[in-house]
Design an enzyme around this catalytic site. Structure first.
Site, PDB file in Angstrom:
ATOM      1  N   ASP A 312       7.553  -8.049  -1.337  1.00  0.00           N
ATOM      2  CA  ASP A 312       6.499  -7.468  -1.232  1.00  0.00           C
ATOM      3  C   ASP A 312       6.592  -6.222  -2.039  1.00  0.00           C
ATOM      4  O   ASP A 312       7.874  -5.667  -2.356  1.00  0.00           O
ATOM      5  CB  ASP A 312       6.053  -6.808   0.291  1.00  0.00           C
ATOM      6  CG  ASP A 312       4.917  -5.889   0.056  1.00  0.00           C
ATOM      7  OD1 ASP A 312       3.823  -6.174  -0.443  1.00  0.00           O
ATOM      8  OD2 ASP A 312       5.141  -4.678   0.583  1.00  0.00           O
ATOM      9  N   ASP A 504       7.173  -5.134   4.029  1.00  0.00           N
ATOM     10  CA  ASP A 504       7.131  -3.997   5.113  1.00  0.00           C
ATOM     11  C   ASP A 504       5.625  -3.781   5.364  1.00  0.00           C
ATOM     12  O   ASP A 504       4.712  -3.952   4.502  1.00  0.00           O
ATOM     13  CB  ASP A 504       7.552  -2.655   4.552  1.00  0.00           C
ATOM     14  CG  ASP A 504       7.286  -1.368   5.247  1.00  0.00           C
ATOM     15  OD1 ASP A 504       7.452  -1.401   6.354  1.00  0.00           O
ATOM     16  OD2 ASP A 504       6.668  -0.551   4.700  1.00  0.00           O
ATOM     17  N   ASP A 508       2.207  -7.665   5.805  1.00  0.00           N
ATOM     18  CA  ASP A 508       3.445  -8.570   5.711  1.00  0.00           C
ATOM     19  C   ASP A 508       3.821  -9.264   6.970  1.00  0.00           C
ATOM     20  O   ASP A 508       4.553 -10.222   6.820  1.00  0.00           O
ATOM     21  CB  ASP A 508       4.619  -7.871   5.284  1.00  0.00           C
ATOM     22  CG  ASP A 508       4.481  -7.300   4.019  1.00  0.00           C
ATOM     23  OD1 ASP A 508       3.703  -7.811   2.862  1.00  0.00           O
ATOM     24  OD2 ASP A 508       4.748  -6.191   3.626  1.00  0.00           O
TER      25      ASP A 508
END
Length: 631
Positions: A312, A504, A508
């Protein structure tokens, strides 16, 4: 005591083996060896029967493990009268299974974590009046007008009724900067309102809203995970076949069935049963010392084999907090003068970026000015007066109303400009951005050296921002403008597996659950992300993701070494026993030495010395990088 009792209830065979073993000691002391033999042999037969039932069940499912050899070893020791060896095999068999179960246990609380954060209450405005009625979010109907107070979570998907508002959508889309919305713009459930109250109109029921869809995705992804195959089972068939072959040949050649039993006594599968669980527990302990919580030995095994890593962006590759990237003044202002004026005016703003501007001025030791007056237009900017000068700070459109010569800044991906005008003239802008972590590129390179050659970035940000960050950290495959469901689909489509996902935030949680190994940056991440992940990094340090892979590779290597060591020593003993040179009693004792050697080797996975050497090496590198003080 309650913990011990709970462990005994969970592992009754272990408890029975310990209790029977202790009960046999006074019987032996009273000179009743026959009673001890019947007691230990009886336990062995009961456990063998239980194992037979389990073996048949697993064979129907197409799985074959070390069960057959364990059963035959128990029966063989009973037949040759080595009842102490029977008890030891039972204890090692049940104890190894308990250790493996403990090492492979994984927390399943991600849905509870998500539900605890899910919006529960909505502030309903009745018939356009100002009267507010608190109702459960599940009772909100499409078309209802709701009040969302400052810093509250939007309960359902809606459209904005207020003139403008700012929402923090970082937990949904990964965008770290607040999103400005105007009348009629969509507002996602789960986003957090800014500093001013906002009015919204529901466009979906709670069950159909964005946040609840995330909850459903986590449930589906977690349920779809395949169980991990025990490492020992991969070697069970050939090891069992070799043991039976050597025992059978010894029996046929010698004509003595005792030879067959003696071979099986030294061929007990304890090394197979103990090596992997002990090594994995050591690896998990080592990971914990390094600030990484690993939820099971199977996670370490997948980390060791990983081929692709997916990141991410916001809060993972970047720090997740907007900071001032640069100050671009127009003549005759300097950068410090422009930042001083911006920070002095932003003192009277509730905008989230105001704190970043003030912090940047404080970092430069700039003294803020005292204002004569200040007025904020929410979501647009601030107008303030300092010693007779009018200073306007905010959006380009807002500043351009006071300074027609204002023009847009040249921004890189992910940047946002705060514009200034002084006495009707454009004075420049302050540019904010979400900075890339200092060790992001080094982490990607370290993973590549560890065999994780494919790297991907998934983000809810726009493609220019995503491509800019990817170039900085060395990632070649990028997918931008992703919603949580898009990230799940993207990870499922990756062919180079196993796949590690490092992320995070609530957005996610689904993709962490569906990845082969989900690693959550738990220092600042949401509880939902941490609970959905297979491993949680407790420190705000991305490099720990590479450390986790390194620990996984070391752990599996040591586990395999221990398994091969145990099998090699057992094979040597089997060959010697086949010639009748090792009586069953001596064989049982020698087999325990094999078990001890296997366990001691597996304990190397704890890795204390390796971690100490790594810390010393890192300290030397850090010391060498520091500038030499001068007089």
């Amino acid at each position: 005591m309650s913990t011990l009792a709970g462990a005994f209830r969970r592992y009754p065979v272990v408890a029975a083996a310990i209790l029977v073993g202790l009960l046999g000691l006074p019987l032996w002391a009273l000179g009743l060896p026959v009673a001890v033999q019947w007691l230990y042999s009886g336990l062995g037969l009961v456990v063998a029967g239980i194992e037979v039932v389990g073996m048949i069940r697993r064979m129907r499912q197409g799985a074959f493990g070390v069960d057959l050899l364990a059963i035959m070893a128990i029966i063989a020791t009973i037949l040759v009268g080595e009842y102490v060896a029977t008890l030891v095999i039972v204890l090692m068999l049940s104890g190894g299974a308990a250790l493996e179960d403990y090492a492979a246990g994984r927390a399943q609380r991600e849905l509870n974590a998500l539900l605890e954060r899910a919006p529960q209450i909505a502030h309903l405005l009745r018939d356009g009046s100002s009267d507010v009625e608190d109702v459960p979010a599940t009772l909100v109907q499409i078309g209802d007008v709701l009040l969302v107070r400052p810093a509250e979570i939007v309960p359902v998907d809606a459209e904005l009724v207020s003139a403008s508002a700012a929402f923090d959508e970082s937990s949904l889309t990964g965008e770290s900067l607040p999103v400005e919305r105007r009348t009629g713009d969509p507002v996602l459930s789960g986003s957090i309102n800014g500093q001013a109250a906002a009015t919204v109109r529901a466009t979906a029921l709670a069950a159909d809203s964005q946040y609840q869809q995330i909850v459903a995705l986590v449930a589906e992804a977690a349920a779809s995970k395949a169980p991990v195959v025990r490492l020992a089972d991969r070697y069970a068939v050939p090891f069992t076949a070799v043991a039976l072959l050597i025992g059978g040949i010894a029996w046929v050649v010698s004509g003595d069935p005792v030879r067959f039993a003696e071979v099986l006594v030294v061929a007990t599968p304890c090394p197979l049963l103990l090596a992997a669980p002990v090594a994995f527990m050591g690896g998990m302990s080592r990971a914990a010392r390094n600030g990484i919580i690993v939820k099971g030995g199977g996670v370490l095994e997948k980390l060791a084999r990983a081929r692709t890593v997916v990141f991410d962006k916001t809060g993972t590759l970047t720090y997740g907090a907007p900071t001032i990237a640069r100050v671009a003044p127009e003549a005759p202002f300097s950068a410090d003068q422009l930042l001083t004026l911006a920070a002095s005016a932003e003192q009277y703003s509730s905008h989230v970026l105001a704190a970043s501007v003030i912090a940047a001025a404080d970092k430069r030791d700039l003294t803020l000015l005292r204002t004569d007056s200040a007025t904020e237009v929410p979501a647009h900017g601030v107008t303030a007066r300092f010693d007779g000068r009018e200073v306007v700070v905010g959006k380009l459109s807002f500043v351009a109303e006071h300074a027609p010569d204002a023009y847009p800044a040249d921004l890189a991906g992910g940047e946002l400009a705060i514009y200034l005008a002084v006495d009707g003239r454009f004075a420049g802008c302050v540019v904010a951005s979400d900075q890339v972590r200092d060790n992001a590129r080094a982490t990607v390179q370290a993973l590549d050296r560890l065999g994780v050659h494919e790297s991907v970035m998934l983000t809810g940000d726009a493609r220019p921002t995503a491509n800019h960050i990817a170039r900085l950290v060395g990632i070649t495959r990028v997918r931008a403008d992703c919603l949580p469901v898009d990230k799940v689909d993207a990870v499922r489509a990756i062919r180079e597996r196993p796949v590690i996902m490092v992320g995070d935030g609530v957005n996610d949680a689904p993709v962490l659950a569906v990845a082969d190994v989900g690693i959550a940056m738990g220092a600042k991440g949401s509880t939902a992300a941490s609970e959905s992940a297979d491993a949680v990094i407790l420190l705000d340090d991305l490099s720990r993701a590479a450390r986790a892979v390194s620990i996984g590779r070391d752990t599996v290597r040591i586990a395999l070494q221990s398994i091969w060591l145990g099998m090699a020593m057992s094979l040597a003993l089997m060959v010697v026993a086949a010639f009748g040179l090792i009586p069953a009693t001596i064989g049982a004792l020698l087999q325990e030495l094999v078990d001890l050697a296997t366990i001691l080797n597996a304990l190397r996975a704890i890795g204390g010395r390796r971690d100490t050497r790594a810390r010393r090496a890192a300290a030397r590198v850090q010391t060498a990088a520091q500038p030499v003080p001068t007089r």
